[in-house]
Design a protein around this motif. Structure first.
Motif, mmCIF file in Angstrom:
data_model
loop_
_atom_site.group_PDB
_atom_site.id
_atom_site.type_symbol
_atom_site.label_atom_id
_atom_site.label_comp_id
_atom_site.label_asym_id
_atom_site.label_seq_id
_atom_site.Cartn_x
_atom_site.Cartn_y
_atom_site.Cartn_z
ATOM 1 N N LEU B 23 25.645 25.125 3.652
ATOM 2 C CA LEU B 23 24.388 24.375 3.593
ATOM 3 C C LEU B 23 23.258 25.244 3.044
ATOM 4 O O LEU B 23 22.370 24.762 2.347
ATOM 5 N N LEU B 24 23.292 26.539 3.362
ATOM 6 C CA LEU B 24 22.281 27.445 2.803
ATOM 7 C C LEU B 24 22.480 27.581 1.298
ATOM 8 O O LEU B 24 21.521 27.567 0.525
ATOM 9 N N HIS B 25 23.740 27.707 0.906
ATOM 10 C CA HIS B 25 24.083 27.781 -0.510
ATOM 11 C C HIS B 25 23.506 26.575 -1.251
ATOM 12 O O HIS B 25 22.953 26.685 -2.336
ATOM 13 N N ASN B 26 23.632 25.417 -0.603
ATOM 14 C CA ASN B 26 23.172 24.175 -1.203
ATOM 15 C C ASN B 26 21.666 24.148 -1.462
ATOM 16 O O ASN B 26 21.201 23.475 -2.366
ATOM 17 N N ILE B 27 20.873 24.885 -0.627
ATOM 18 C CA ILE B 27 19.431 24.917 -0.894
ATOM 19 C C ILE B 27 19.052 26.168 -1.686
ATOM 20 O O ILE B 27 17.903 26.598 -1.702
ATOM 21 N N GLY B 28 20.045 26.772 -2.293
ATOM 22 C CA GLY B 28 19.747 27.866 -3.210
ATOM 23 C C GLY B 28 19.734 29.242 -2.562
ATOM 24 O O GLY B 28 19.407 30.230 -3.211
ATOM 25 N N VAL B 29 20.087 29.321 -1.282
ATOM 26 C CA VAL B 29 20.175 30.630 -0.633
ATOM 27 C C VAL B 29 21.633 31.082 -0.759
ATOM 28 O O VAL B 29 22.488 30.719 0.037
ATOM 29 N N ASN B 30 21.899 31.843 -1.804
ATOM 30 C CA ASN B 30 23.296 32.150 -2.145
ATOM 31 C C ASN B 30 23.828 33.425 -1.507
ATOM 32 O O ASN B 30 25.012 33.713 -1.589
ATOM 33 N N GLN B 31 22.925 34.205 -0.884
ATOM 34 C CA GLN B 31 23.358 35.529 -0.423
ATOM 35 C C GLN B 31 24.129 35.485 0.894
ATOM 36 O O GLN B 31 24.774 36.457 1.261
ATOM 37 N N ILE B 32 24.000 34.388 1.650
ATOM 38 C CA ILE B 32 24.533 34.397 3.014
ATOM 39 C C ILE B 32 26.019 34.021 3.019
ATOM 40 O O ILE B 32 26.391 32.847 3.044
ATOM 41 N N THR B 33 26.869 35.029 3.000
ATOM 42 C CA THR B 33 28.312 34.822 3.072
ATOM 43 C C THR B 33 28.690 34.482 4.510
ATOM 44 O O THR B 33 27.869 34.583 5.422
#
Lengths: 135, 341
Positions: B23-33
């Motif tokens: 969900l973070l990836h979806n809002i453009g926060v790509n760093q949180i693996t």
């Protein structure tokens, strides 16, 4: 666990999905690997399931002997205790205890039976005949 | 009705890490693996509550309370979260469909028992599973369940059943998602890592009582040695099976989440390159994970009926006592790190 050590044992899940394991590569750096399953784990799951099936068979016999209503069998096979069944059906716990008595259960209205059938995800006919469709 | 959001399914070991990361990836926060989500959310834990029974076995958990990983990770990154519970399915669907129409994939807390795509052996009344709903085609909702290799679907009836499952931790239709936010800087992530580690040190080393944290692991080891006399070989075997199940259950990444935590510490080093210690401590968690796996093999010898003597239970208990020591030293080392180097 190194990447090579990630187990690949067939299990009930392998037909449906592999799962992600975390393991280290030859430099000790973490990476992920897909696993088909691990015998140690699937035998734990199988054991718990086998235990449930055995207990449910005992409960079925009790119902056939007229010592309990079919609710006893379904509670076992659906792994529900009285308080969970109470949350699903909205019946008070003491009422469910009464409905476990065959003569009381046999007089239940269609409406009440439907609440139990919904909770166990079966039809009323299956509820009465202890028919489960396990896929 | 037909709506489908362009959403990338990403498989993860654990459902909540996976939902958080996706969900973070979806809002453009790509760093949180996944490991970063787990570590920033202080996910590592151990607790054994002897008086509480789950599935007629002991109540044991290797991770923190459900919901906390998502909440803490978003809080640490200063990302606002929308979270809603519902009294009825109709109201919740209104909200859900609105979000889907706006192109917002939504996280949902669900019960595992009626999840139709899980094999029956995996089903139990556990109400804190997480998945993402990202569309609807006719009567089928499009589901991204992070523990599954591929996206899947649930009918509207099946989805209602799992979203309104009853019992402990009942999800009450809960839906959640992070709100859009600007760019997350490395500095914010660095800080989030430190606070995640400090909170995990507190939970594992300083939690009061004997049941939880590193003390809880040794406590459980001592109890296991008495299970044979107290419960009989058969029930003791079922108890051990339950322990292994919680430890290696789908979603742990293996070794009761210890490997994911090891991966987290390695990734933390990328953000804190002066802290060489992180790599050594990561190795200690790998060792702890390996020992948990060895203990599981020992336990399986017992519940498969291959071994049944008291000394076999003693070996099992000693594994946990040794693990307790290793994790204690590892968390002490974490607590000694000087972050302002």
């Amino acid at each position: 666990m190194t990447k090579e050590e990630v187990p690949q044992d067939n299990s009930s899940l392998s037909n449906i999905s592999r799962e992600v394991s975390y393991a280290t590569d030859k430099d000790g750096k973490y990476t992920t690997a897909l696993s088909k399953g691990w015998d140690v784990k699937s035998s734990a799951l199988d054991l718990v399931w086998k235990e449930t099936i055995e207990k449910a068979a005992e409960c079925r016999q009790k119902v056939l002997n007229n010592q309990a209503s079919p609710l006893l069998f379904f509670m076992e096979i659906k792994m529900m205790d009285i308080s969970l069944l109470s949350s699903y059906t909205g019946f008070w716990k003491w009422r469910i205890k009464r409905h476990l008595i065959p003569s009381v259960f046999n007089k239940l209205s269609q409406k009440k039976l439907q609440r139990y059938a919904d909770a166990f995800n079966v039809t009323i006919a299956d509820l009465k005949s202890m028919n489960v469709h396990e896929d | 009705m037909c709506m489908k959001i362009n959403f990338e399914h990403k498989q993860a070991a654990h459902c909540e890490n996976g939902v958080t990361s996706a969900l973070l990836h979806n809002i453009g926060v790509n760093q949180i693996t996944e490991p970063l989500a787990f570590g920033i959310g202080s996910g590592l834990f151990f607790v054994y509550i002897p008086l509480l029974k789950i599935n007629k076995g002991p109540a044991i958990a290797f991770r923190t309370m459900p919901g906390l990983i998502f909440k803490r990770t978003c809080n640490s990154l200063k990302i606002p979260v929308v979270r809603k519970k519902f009294s009825s399915n109709e109201k919740s669907l209104e909200f859900l469909h609105q979000r889907l129409n706006e192109g917002q994939p939504v996280g949902a807390q669900v019960g595992v028992f009626n999840l139709s795509y899980f094999p029956k052996e995996y089903r139990f009344h556990f109400n804190a599973h997480n998945l993402i709903i990202y569309g609807k085609e006719e009567d089928n909702y499009l589901i991204s369940d992070p523990v599954m290799e591929y996206p899947t679907t649930l009918t509207s009836y099946e989805l209602e059943r799992v979203r309104f499952a009853k019992g402990p931790l009942a999800p009450k239709g809960q839906l959640y998602y992070p709100e859009k936010k600007g760019f997350i800087t490395n500095e914010i992530i660095q800080k989030a890592i430190v606070s995640g580690i400090k909170r995990n040190v507190r939970d594992m080393l300083h939690i009061p009582g004997n049941f939880a944290g590193v003390k809880g692991i040794a406590f459980t080891g001592k109890k296991i040695k008495k299970w044979r006399d107290k419960l009989g070989v058969k029930t003791a075997g079922l108890y051990l099976a339950q322990l292994v199940r919680m430890q290696e259950e789908i979603g742990t990444g293996g070794g009761g989440f210890r490997y994911i935590y090891g991966a987290f510490l390695q990734e933390s080093f990328q953000y804190h390159p002066k802290q060489d210690e992180l790599l050594n401590i990561s190795g200690q968690f790998t060792k702890a994970g390996d020992l948990w796996r060895n203990a599981a093999i020992q336990a399986s010898g017992i519940y498969k009926g291959r071994i049944s003597e008291q000394q076999d239970f003693d070996i099992m208990g000693d594994y946990l006592i040794e693990i307790s020591n290793i994790e204690k030293e590892a968390f002490k080392a974490l607590s000694n790190i000087k972050w302002n180097k």
